[in-house]
Write an enzyme that holds these catalytic residues in place. Structure first.
Site, short mmCIF file in Angstrom:
data_model
loop_
_atom_site.label_atom_id
_atom_site.label_comp_id
_atom_site.label_asym_id
_atom_site.label_seq_id
_atom_site.Cartn_x
_atom_site.Cartn_y
_atom_site.Cartn_z
CE1 TYR A 174 -4.12 -1.31 -4.82
CE2 TYR A 174 -4.74 -3.62 -4.74
CZ TYR A 174 -4.45 -2.44 -4.10
OH TYR A 174 -4.46 -2.39 -2.73
CB SER B 122 -0.93 0.02 1.21
OG SER B 122 -2.00 -0.86 0.99
CB VAL C 219 0.19 -5.93 4.25
CG1 VAL C 219 -1.07 -5.30 4.82
CG2 VAL C 219 0.08 -6.18 2.76
CE LYS D 173 -3.85 0.73 -1.07
NZ LYS D 173 -4.47 0.35 0.22
N1 GLN Z 1 -1.85 -5.42 -1.97
C1 GLN Z 1 -2.43 -5.28 -0.67
C2 GLN Z 1 -3.94 -5.43 -0.75
O1 GLN Z 1 -4.55 -4.93 -1.64
C3 GLN Z 1 -2.06 -3.96 -0.08
C4 GLN Z 1 -2.65 -3.75 1.30
C5 GLN Z 1 -1.78 -2.99 2.25
O2 GLN Z 1 -0.56 -2.90 2.12
N2 GLN Z 1 -2.40 -2.46 3.28
O3 GLN Z 1 -4.55 -6.06 0.07
#
Ligand code: GLN
Length: 311
Positions: free
Chosen positions: A189, A64, A259, A67
């Site tokens: 994504y 994430s 994550v 993003k």
């Molecule tokens: N690729 C992960 C997801 O879409 C990213 C989530 C994250 O890092 N919080 O679940």
């Protein structure tokens, strides 16, 4: 201050290495291979100095953390008005993977949760999938100063299991908020999430935002100056999802976690902070990462409203 900074990083690393709370992410099967002991901290200043300790050069996927940077690219591609017709800028107070849209507008609440990020990925310009991916990779390369790559096993692992993100994408499709090619959007994504970086590179990205969009080590502009403010604003208010308010009070810096165990924080005009440690708390943030950022903010008075008081 700088000598003290290096000493503090070493002290915090030694102290929090013993903190064994949290769990390595396993909902993306490949991520469960991470070693819970990996732990690195790096600070890059806007005048180009690099301080660090621990696993600085270990590669992990940014997840994430991609993003806010893709949000910046979407703003460059389309401008504020169009982008805000697709995604709001309100904290949702919900988990990153919540299957929810703003009731009236049908927009995702903000670009930091999965729904908002997927909607923005869907509008990145490019004739075909390879061009869109290359534009995203080139953008990250400008922030980092070297080429960046997608971790193929992590990408495939999330593509094979990411049905919750698929559900979010179909919900948005239902309201005509994204185009018909859902699998292509999700591929991009998942690819942006599977970009590999090490802790030093993550801190350089943060330092680039701290430096109004210019990489302090290469002098290369990574994002138009006018959009840095937008990116930092959503990082500040929404970057840590349903922990964003607590973070704003305790740390007080624009930040983003992933994550994969990475977390970066931006101290405007001063430095970028990157911490990498895979065990996560219940919100999906690195446990050691949060602790280190809290301590650094407290000790060096980095909270943006501390800066205001000191001025
Ligand atoms: N690729 C992960 C997801 O879409 C990213 C989530 C994250 O890092 N919080 O679940």
């Amino acid at each position: 201050m700088y000598e003290e900074l290096q000493k503090t990083l070493e002290e915090l690393h030694a102290r929090y290495l013993g903190l064994t709370e949290g769990k390595v992410a396993s909902y993306i099967p490949e991520l469960s291979k991470a070693d819970p002991n990996w732990f690195g901290i790096v600070v890059v200043t806007t005048d180009g100095q690099v301080y660090g300790v621990g696993d600085r050069n270990k590669y992990f996927t940014i997840q994430s953390i991609s993003k806010p940077f893709v949000y910046g690219l979407a703003l460059e591609d389309h401008g504020r008005e169009f982008v805000s017709s697709k995604v709001g800028v309100e904290p949702s107070g919900e988990a990153f993977n919540a299957i929810t849209l703003d009731e009236r507008s049908k927009r995702p609440h903000n670009p930091m949760i999965n729904a908002g990020a997927i909607a923005l990925t869907s509008i990145i310009k490019g004739e075909e999938a390879s061009e869109r991916l290359n534009r995203v990779l080139d953008m990250f390369s400008r922030y980092v100063g070297t080429e960046v790559y997608v971790n193929m096993p992590v990408f495939l692992s999330e593509r094979a299991t990411g049905h919750r993100n698929r559900a979010i994408a179909y919900l948005m499709r239902n309201f005509n908020m994204i185009g018909p090619d859902i699998e292509a959007t999700l591929d991009l994504y998942f690819q942006q999430c599977a970009i590999m970086m090490n802790c030093t590179q993550m801190a350089i990205m943060a330092a680039t935002l701290a430096n109004a969009g210019v990489n302090p080590l290469t002098g290369v502009r990574a994002i138009e100056r006018t959009y840095v403010r937008d990116v930092l604003s959503v990082m500040y208010t929404c970057g840590l999802y349903d922990f964003a308010g607590e973070w704003a009070c305790n740390v007080g810096l624009p930040a983003k976690s992933g994550v994969g165990g990475g977390i970066l924080a931006v101290v405007p005009r001063r430095m970028g902070i990157g911490v990498f440690s895979p065990p996560l708390d219940e919100h999906g943030h690195s446990v050691r990462g949060i602790k280190v950022c809290e301590e650094l903010s407290r000790r060096f008075r980095l909270h943006i409203f501390d800066l205001l008081m000191d001025a």
